[in-house]
Design a protein around this motif. Structure first.
Motif, PDB file in Angstrom:
ATOM      1  N   UNK A  88       1.479 -10.622   6.774  1.00 19.82           N
ATOM      2  CA  UNK A  88       0.440 -10.878   5.763  1.00 19.82           C
ATOM      3  C   UNK A  88       0.644  -9.979   4.548  1.00 19.82           C
ATOM      4  N   UNK A  89       1.089  -8.748   4.780  1.00 16.72           N
ATOM      5  CA  UNK A  89       1.322  -7.826   3.657  1.00 16.72           C
ATOM      6  C   UNK A  89       2.476  -8.340   2.795  1.00 16.72           C
ATOM      7  N   UNK A  90       3.527  -8.826   3.438  1.00 18.31           N
ATOM      8  CA  UNK A  90       4.659  -9.390   2.677  1.00 18.31           C
ATOM      9  C   UNK A  90       4.188 -10.579   1.845  1.00 18.31           C
ATOM     10  N   UNK A  91       3.381 -11.450   2.447  1.00 15.51           N
ATOM     11  CA  UNK A  91       2.907 -12.643   1.731  1.00 15.51           C
ATOM     12  C   UNK A  91       2.014 -12.231   0.559  1.00 15.51           C
ATOM     13  N   UNK A  92       1.159 -11.250   0.789  1.00 17.96           N
ATOM     14  CA  UNK A  92       0.220 -10.812  -0.251  1.00 17.96           C
ATOM     15  C   UNK A  92       0.946 -10.299  -1.487  1.00 17.96           C
ATOM     16  N   UNK A  93       2.035  -9.563  -1.287  1.00 19.17           N
ATOM     17  CA  UNK A  93       2.733  -8.946  -2.423  1.00 19.17           C
ATOM     18  C   UNK A  93       3.991  -9.719  -2.839  1.00 19.17           C
ATOM     19  N   UNK A  94       4.203 -10.890  -2.255  1.00 22.49           N
ATOM     20  CA  UNK A  94       5.377 -11.691  -2.611  1.00 22.49           C
ATOM     21  C   UNK A  94       6.687 -11.028  -2.214  1.00 22.49           C
ATOM     22  N   UNK A  95       6.651 -10.218  -1.178  1.00 27.38           N
ATOM     23  CA  UNK A  95       7.862  -9.537  -0.720  1.00 27.38           C
ATOM     24  C   UNK A  95       8.591 -10.392   0.321  1.00 27.38           C
ATOM     25  N   UNK A  96       9.869 -10.104   0.512  1.00 29.67           N
ATOM     26  CA  UNK A  96      10.690 -10.825   1.493  1.00 29.67           C
ATOM     27  C   UNK A  96      11.071  -9.862   2.613  1.00 29.67           C
ATOM     28  N   UNK A  97      10.842 -10.281   3.857  1.00 28.60           N
ATOM     29  CA  UNK A  97      11.333  -9.492   4.992  1.00 28.60           C
ATOM     30  C   UNK A  97      12.568 -10.202   5.543  1.00 28.60           C
ATOM     31  N   UNK A  98      13.657  -9.476   5.665  1.00 30.28           N
ATOM     32  CA  UNK A  98      14.871 -10.030   6.259  1.00 30.28           C
ATOM     33  C   UNK A  98      15.152  -9.282   7.552  1.00 30.28           C
ATOM     34  N   UNK A  99      15.291  -9.993   8.670  1.00 29.86           N
ATOM     35  CA  UNK A  99      15.541  -9.302   9.937  1.00 29.86           C
ATOM     36  C   UNK A  99      16.947  -8.712   9.973  1.00 29.86           C
ATOM     37  N   UNK A 100      17.051  -7.495  10.471  1.00 29.31           N
ATOM     38  CA  UNK A 100      18.372  -6.845  10.565  1.00 29.31           C
ATOM     39  C   UNK A 100      18.816  -6.663  12.021  1.00 29.31           C
ATOM     40  N   UNK A 101      17.935  -6.894  12.971  1.00 32.43           N
ATOM     41  CA  UNK A 101      18.383  -6.908  14.359  1.00 32.43           C
ATOM     42  C   UNK A 101      19.455  -8.008  14.462  1.00 32.43           C
ATOM     43  N   UNK A 102      20.528  -7.768  15.221  1.00 32.32           N
ATOM     44  CA  UNK A 102      21.638  -8.731  15.205  1.00 32.32           C
ATOM     45  C   UNK A 102      21.201 -10.121  15.663  1.00 32.32           C
ATOM     46  N   UNK A 103      20.366 -10.172  16.714  1.00 28.07           N
ATOM     47  CA  UNK A 103      19.924 -11.465  17.236  1.00 28.07           C
ATOM     48  C   UNK A 103      19.043 -12.194  16.217  1.00 28.07           C
ATOM     49  N   UNK A 144       6.889  -5.780  -3.645  1.00 32.07           N
ATOM     50  CA  UNK A 144       7.261  -7.188  -3.758  1.00 32.07           C
ATOM     51  C   UNK A 144       8.762  -7.440  -3.684  1.00 32.07           C
ATOM     52  N   UNK A 145       9.543  -6.469  -3.282  1.00 35.38           N
ATOM     53  CA  UNK A 145      10.996  -6.662  -3.191  1.00 35.38           C
ATOM     54  C   UNK A 145      11.415  -7.149  -1.824  1.00 35.38           C
ATOM     55  N   UNK A 146      12.563  -6.673  -1.360  1.00 30.24           N
ATOM     56  CA  UNK A 146      13.090  -7.081  -0.056  1.00 30.24           C
ATOM     57  C   UNK A 146      12.990  -5.923   0.919  1.00 30.24           C
ATOM     58  N   UNK A 147      12.471  -6.202   2.101  1.00 30.19           N
ATOM     59  CA  UNK A 147      12.462  -5.207   3.174  1.00 30.19           C
ATOM     60  C   UNK A 147      13.441  -5.679   4.240  1.00 30.19           C
ATOM     61  N   UNK A 148      14.560  -4.980   4.362  1.00 33.51           N
ATOM     62  CA  UNK A 148      15.525  -5.259   5.425  1.00 33.51           C
ATOM     63  C   UNK A 148      15.011  -4.538   6.662  1.00 33.51           C
ATOM     64  N   UNK A 149      14.643  -5.308   7.682  1.00 37.42           N
ATOM     65  CA  UNK A 149      13.887  -4.737   8.798  1.00 37.42           C
ATOM     66  C   UNK A 149      14.734  -4.552  10.046  1.00 37.42           C
ATOM     67  N   UNK A 150      15.205  -3.311  10.229  1.00 34.10           N
ATOM     68  CA  UNK A 150      15.842  -2.970  11.501  1.00 34.10           C
ATOM     69  C   UNK A 150      14.771  -2.490  12.475  1.00 34.10           C
ATOM     70  N   UNK A 151      13.724  -1.868  11.938  1.00 36.16           N
ATOM     71  CA  UNK A 151      12.653  -1.297  12.771  1.00 36.16           C
ATOM     72  C   UNK A 151      11.829  -2.410  13.424  1.00 36.16           C
ATOM     73  N   UNK A 152      12.317  -2.896  14.571  1.00 37.70           N
ATOM     74  CA  UNK A 152      11.650  -4.000  15.273  1.00 37.70           C
ATOM     75  C   UNK A 152      10.259  -3.617  15.738  1.00 37.70           C
ATOM     76  N   UNK A 153      10.052  -2.285  15.943  1.00 35.57           N
ATOM     77  CA  UNK A 153       8.748  -1.819  16.419  1.00 35.57           C
ATOM     78  C   UNK A 153       7.628  -2.206  15.449  1.00 35.57           C
TER      79      UNK A 153
END
Ligand code: NAD
Ligand code: MG
Length: 390
Positions: free
Chosen positions: A132-147, A112-121
């Motif tokens: 859906x997994x992030x929503x289920x566990x109340x986690x936050x995904x933050x995109x790390x790809x520059x764009x 349920x924490x923060x996932x900084x996502x560089x792995x675009x794959x």
């Protein structure tokens, strides 16, 4: 103290992530890497990590030896990396390259924490499952790809319904001005030399073929949920503007910054606030000009293939990424010409679409991994049939 895990800590993104962290000021739970055991062990010692994990079993004795007497646990293999994700962390950097980053990211979201996502794959292969997994566990995904960090930042405080279009920029890579004839003879060493960004080997070659931008189109679609026809790519050789958002009133918000991934990583680290990040400050007078041009669909067919994936969705992203990874492996090994990578990927998707299996939604890990496996096998066959034909 904030508990932090970094998957892929020995890579380009991983090293830049640790560069922004202060030993002693964070509680480093797990660091993972591949064959660079000297670096992995040095990082684990510097941050006094609880565990260091290498992806490769044969590297475990070296890792154990390098960590002897430190009390830092050592482990090896894909299962050990996934188990490291089960150790609770508040902030996790997902920076393994390729589909191998999916499972650790999914498991980390359960805290349920923060996932900084560089792995675009992960988003390309299993966007709906990841979100859906992030929503289920109340986690936050933050995109790390520059764009995608740029799009995320430009959307803060905006009404998504007022967005007409999202434009991500591409540098055009080292072959932007090559002719088709010149592109027949591109070597891996040439393809690795990116003009603006210092990155891992695989993403550098993907940038040169524009398959990185193809993955990023799909990533934009999956993360922000805009319609495919709202998402555009523009070639911008200076890599200063990373993305632009066009609103219904005709205004455009552009995000600018240096070509240094520590900006996007730092944004994800400090979010929702802003914190100081030691990147170069832009000198606009010295930059003087910013150029834009439409990408050439003939020399760079990757974007067209990505458009098909954005329309089909389902398991086509998993198939696309897996075929891309196989084609890239063969190019790096000197067994497939640069331009043939796109042909192998297109051929793989065509073969798989005849079986109608691409339509199934990417909502279970089993379905995604089965498609990943099938597409790797199909792409390997596609490479072999080209080699026999040539
Ligand atoms: P890299 O090749 O420099 O590093 C990859 C990391 O993953 C290394 O730690 C390596 O040991 C590990 N790894 C490789 N294969 C593995 C496997 N099968 N199992 C477990 N670990 C494995 O790559 P990078 O450039 O840091 O890119 C990492 C991710 O970030 C990629 O998804 C890439 O697309 C994305 N990304 C990178 C940049 C960049 O500037 N480098 C920018 C945007 C997005
Ligand atoms: Mg990018």
């Amino acid at each position: 103290m904030r508990r932090i895990t970094v998957f892929g800590s020995t890579g380009s993104i991983g090293v830049n992530t640790l560069d922004l962290l202060m030993p002693g000021a964070v509680d480093v739970v797990a660091l993972t890497g591949g064959r660079n055991i000297a670096l992995l062990a040095e990082q684990a010692r510097r941050f006094n990590a609880a565990i260091a994990v290498t992806a490769y079993e044969d590297c475990l004795p070296d890792l154990r030896a390098a960590l002897a007497g430190t009390g830092i646990a050592a482990a090896a293999g894909a299962d050990a990396i996934a188990e490291a994700a089960d150790r609770p962390a508040d902030w996790t950097m997902s920076a393994i390259v390729g589909a191998a980053g999916l499972v650790p990211g999914l498991r980390a979201l359960r805290h349920g924490g923060t996932l900084a996502l560089a792995n675009k794959e992960s988003l390309v292969t299993a966007g709906p499952l990841l979100m859906a997994t992030a929503a289920k566990y109340g986690a936050t995904i933050l995109p790390v790809d520059s764009e995608h960090s740029a799009v995320f930042q430009a959307l803060v405080g905006e009404d998504k319904a007022a967005v007409e279009r999202v434009i991500i920029t591409a540098s055009g890579g080292p072959f932007r001005q090559f002719t088709l004839a010149q592109m027949q003879a591109i070597t891996p060493a040439q393809a690795m030399a990116h003009p603006n960004w210092s990155m891992g080997q695989r993403i550098s070659i993907d940038s040169a073929s524009m398959f990185n931008k193809a993955l990023e189109l799909i990533e934009t679609r999956e993360f922000f949920d805009f319609a495919p026809d709202q998402i555009e790519v523009i070639t911008h050789p200076q890599s200063i503007i990373h993305a632009l958002i066009g609103f219904c009133d005709g205004g455009i918000m552009a995000h600018m910054g240096p070509a240094d991934m520590r900006h996007a990583i730092g944004y994800a680290l400090h979010w929702p606030r802003r914190g100081a990040v030691p990147v170069e400050r832009l000198d606009l007078a010295r930059l003087a000009t910013l150029n834009f041009e439409a990408p050439d669909p003939v020399r760079f067919p990757a974007l067209r293939l990505a458009r098909n994936v954005m329309e089909t969705r389902g398991l086509s992203g998993a198939a696309f990424n897996a075929a891309k990874e196989i084609a890239l492996d063969h190019f790096i090994a000197g067994k497939l010409p640069f331009l043939a990578m796109a042909a192998v990927i297109e051929d793989t998707l065509a073969r798989l679409s005849r079986e109608n299996s691409l339509q199934i939604a990417a909502t279970t890990l089993d379905d995604v991994l089965n498609m990943d496996h099938l597409a790797r096998k199909t792409a390997t066959e596609a490479v072999a049939s080209r080699q026999q034909g040539s």
